[in-house]
Motif scaffolding. Structure first.
Motif, PDB file in Angstrom:
ATOM      1  N   TYR A 113       0.751  -0.969  -0.013  1.00  0.00           N
ATOM      2  CA  TYR A 113      -0.178   0.111   0.273  1.00  0.00           C
ATOM      3  C   TYR A 113       0.818   1.096   0.064  1.00  0.00           C
ATOM      4  N   GLY A 114       1.896   1.153  -1.195  1.00  0.00           N
ATOM      5  CA  GLY A 114       3.343   2.295  -0.660  1.00  0.00           C
ATOM      6  C   GLY A 114       2.709   3.716  -1.504  1.00  0.00           C
ATOM      7  N   GLY A 115       0.971   3.470  -1.678  1.00  0.00           N
ATOM      8  CA  GLY A 115       0.548   5.021  -2.969  1.00  0.00           C
ATOM      9  C   GLY A 115      -0.287   5.466  -1.214  1.00  0.00           C
ATOM     10  N   SER A 116      -0.457   4.785  -0.373  1.00  0.00           N
ATOM     11  CA  SER A 116      -1.265   5.429   0.744  1.00  0.00           C
ATOM     12  C   SER A 116      -0.807   6.741   1.800  1.00  0.00           C
ATOM     13  N   GLU A 117      -1.395   7.335   1.914  1.00  0.00           N
ATOM     14  CA  GLU A 117      -1.370   8.295   2.795  1.00  0.00           C
ATOM     15  C   GLU A 117      -0.494   8.093   4.434  1.00  0.00           C
ATOM     16  N   VAL A 118       0.490   8.360   4.572  1.00  0.00           N
ATOM     17  CA  VAL A 118       1.071   8.191   5.929  1.00  0.00           C
ATOM     18  C   VAL A 118       0.601   9.485   6.998  1.00  0.00           C
ATOM     19  N   PHE A 119       0.691   9.012   8.483  1.00  0.00           N
ATOM     20  CA  PHE A 119       0.678  10.327   9.127  1.00  0.00           C
ATOM     21  C   PHE A 119       2.251   9.580  10.288  1.00  0.00           C
ATOM     22  N   PRO A 120       2.327  10.931  10.406  1.00  0.00           N
ATOM     23  CA  PRO A 120       2.591  12.868  10.373  1.00  0.00           C
ATOM     24  C   PRO A 120       3.379  12.835   8.850  1.00  0.00           C
ATOM     25  N   LYS A 121       2.039  13.560   8.057  1.00  0.00           N
ATOM     26  CA  LYS A 121       2.369  13.594   6.875  1.00  0.00           C
ATOM     27  C   LYS A 121       3.829  14.897   7.023  1.00  0.00           C
ATOM     28  N   GLN A 122       3.473  15.783   7.984  1.00  0.00           N
ATOM     29  CA  GLN A 122       5.037  16.624   7.801  1.00  0.00           C
ATOM     30  C   GLN A 122       5.849  15.564   9.063  1.00  0.00           C
ATOM     31  N   VAL A 123       7.034  15.910   8.238  1.00  0.00           N
ATOM     32  CA  VAL A 123       8.660  15.857   9.158  1.00  0.00           C
ATOM     33  C   VAL A 123       8.846  16.788  10.069  1.00  0.00           C
ATOM     34  N   GLU A 124       8.582  18.235   9.838  1.00  0.00           N
ATOM     35  CA  GLU A 124       8.509  19.499  11.085  1.00  0.00           C
ATOM     36  C   GLU A 124       8.126  20.435  10.851  1.00  0.00           C
ATOM     37  N   ASP A 129       1.993  28.963  12.515  1.00  0.00           N
ATOM     38  CA  ASP A 129       1.156  28.729  12.784  1.00  0.00           C
ATOM     39  C   ASP A 129       0.687  27.428  11.674  1.00  0.00           C
ATOM     40  N   ASP A 130       2.497  26.679  11.169  1.00  0.00           N
ATOM     41  CA  ASP A 130       1.733  25.190  10.695  1.00  0.00           C
ATOM     42  C   ASP A 130       1.126  24.369  11.527  1.00  0.00           C
ATOM     43  N   THR A 131       0.216  23.582  11.268  1.00  0.00           N
ATOM     44  CA  THR A 131      -0.443  22.845  12.368  1.00  0.00           C
ATOM     45  C   THR A 131      -0.355  21.139  12.045  1.00  0.00           C
ATOM     46  N   GLY A 132      -0.023  21.172  10.625  1.00  0.00           N
ATOM     47  CA  GLY A 132      -0.059  19.739  10.333  1.00  0.00           C
ATOM     48  C   GLY A 132      -1.426  19.193   9.978  1.00  0.00           C
ATOM     49  N   ASN A 133      -1.515  17.721   9.534  1.00  0.00           N
ATOM     50  CA  ASN A 133      -2.601  17.652   9.475  1.00  0.00           C
ATOM     51  C   ASN A 133      -3.275  16.646   9.944  1.00  0.00           C
ATOM     52  N   PHE A 134      -4.306  16.181  10.017  1.00  0.00           N
ATOM     53  CA  PHE A 134      -5.459  15.628  11.341  1.00  0.00           C
ATOM     54  C   PHE A 134      -5.611  13.658  10.788  1.00  0.00           C
ATOM     55  N   LEU A 135      -6.155  13.120  11.369  1.00  0.00           N
ATOM     56  CA  LEU A 135      -6.183  11.963  11.176  1.00  0.00           C
ATOM     57  C   LEU A 135      -7.495  12.208  12.218  1.00  0.00           C
ATOM     58  N   ASN A 136      -8.752  11.349  11.508  1.00  0.00           N
ATOM     59  CA  ASN A 136     -10.100  11.134  12.524  1.00  0.00           C
ATOM     60  C   ASN A 136      -9.804   9.798  13.092  1.00  0.00           C
TER      61      ASN A 136
END
Length: 298
Positions: A113-124, A129-136
């Motif tokens: 499933y290499g095309g899947s989104e991985v969280f955390p999406k950011q490494v920094e 003001d940057d919050t990063g992406n949330f997961l339900n």
């Protein structure tokens, strides 16, 4: 939730920069307000990561759990809101977001499933003001949820039982660092990892694209004699395909087309992208490390 034709229904979402209070957790468990949480903190660390596998039609969670078990990976699988899977890795204390993300990217590739989104999406986080992406989060509406954790037998478990599983699966920073992602034994261990994992299972589609990828590998490994290797691959790995191996005329056409040309790998095409581990590929003698992954600019 997803509906029968596979269309994903999206709700309105927004980000609040405030602590996750007991009240917010309670509303989530009561089925009132669904809560999403951002894994990365202001120190660019996290205590969990997740592979978000999107699927809307009959996703086989048991097959995924069996594969994780076979690879001996400390992961927990949840049913996601859309009916796909959220695959979580938990740590006992905060670890570098980059380390968590790198491990999960390699894991997603070996799981297919290499095309899947991985969280955390950011490494920094880039700024204050940057919050990063949330997961339900799972367990919306408590134990009456459709977003539950599975045990080893792919049975849904209650929130209390999830915590028991969590205690057995969470790992220390040292264990995360030493976590070995077991790759399959293969004749392609000096080449792109995608070829390594694709050829472990019954190939159902993408014969043209897979053969193209193999040709690029063969040209790098056997520059003087690669043409003689292509038909053997075609018959060995496409034998169980519903349409069988590619016709010899097609294979010869591909050999002719590639002769004398210096072409690159197709990493972003299906099915290669589902098995892609770019960091590992760069270390392989006949992987993408031997070519520019980004086009040269003039």
């Amino acid at each position: 939730e997803s509906i029968s034709n596979g269309t994903k229904i999206k709700g309105k979402s927004f980000v609040k920069r405030e602590p996750v209070t007991d009240e917010l957790w309670q509303k989530h468990l009561d089925g009132k307000d669904s809560l999403g949480v951002i894994p990365i903190n202001d120190d660019n660390k996290c205590k969990w990561g997740c592979i978000d596998i999107d699927s809307y039609a009959g996703f086989d969670h048991k097959k995924l759990i069996n594969k994780i078990d076979k690879l001996n990976l400390p992961l927990l699988v949840f049913r996601s809101k859309s009916g796909g899977a959220h695959v979580f890795l938990f740590t006992t204390v905060f670890v570098e977001a980059k380390q968590m993300r790198d491990k999960l990217l390699s894991i997603s590739a070996v799981l297919g499933y290499g095309g899947s989104e991985v969280f955390p999406k950011q490494v920094e986080l880039k700024s204050k003001d940057d919050t990063g992406n949330f997961l339900n989060l799972p367990y919306f509406n408590g134990d009456n949820t459709t977003r539950y954790c599975f045990n080893q037998d792919a049975e849904a478990v209650s929130l209390d039982d999830f915590y028991l599983l969590y205690d057995t699966k969470k790992i220390t920073p040292e264990q995360l660092e030493q976590l070995k992602i077991k790759r399959p034994e293969s004749e392609f261990n000096d080449g792109p990892p995608c070829l390594e994992t694709i050829t472990q299972t019954e190939i159902k589609d993408g014969r043209d694209r897979i053969l193209y990828q193999y040709i690029q590998y063969a040209k790098r490994k056997w520059p003087e004699s690669w043409q003689g290797k292509i038909n053997a691959f075609n018959y060995k790995y496409f034998e169980k395909h519903s349409e069988g191996p590619l016709d010899d005329k097609i294979v010869q056409g591909k050999i002719k087309f590639n002769d004398g040309k210096d072409l690159g790998f197709k990493c972003n095409e299906d099915p290669m992208c589902n098995h892609c581990d770019k960091n590992l590929c760069r270390t392989r003698k006949f992987g993408i490390g031997g070519e520019a992954v980004f086009p040269s600019l003039t």
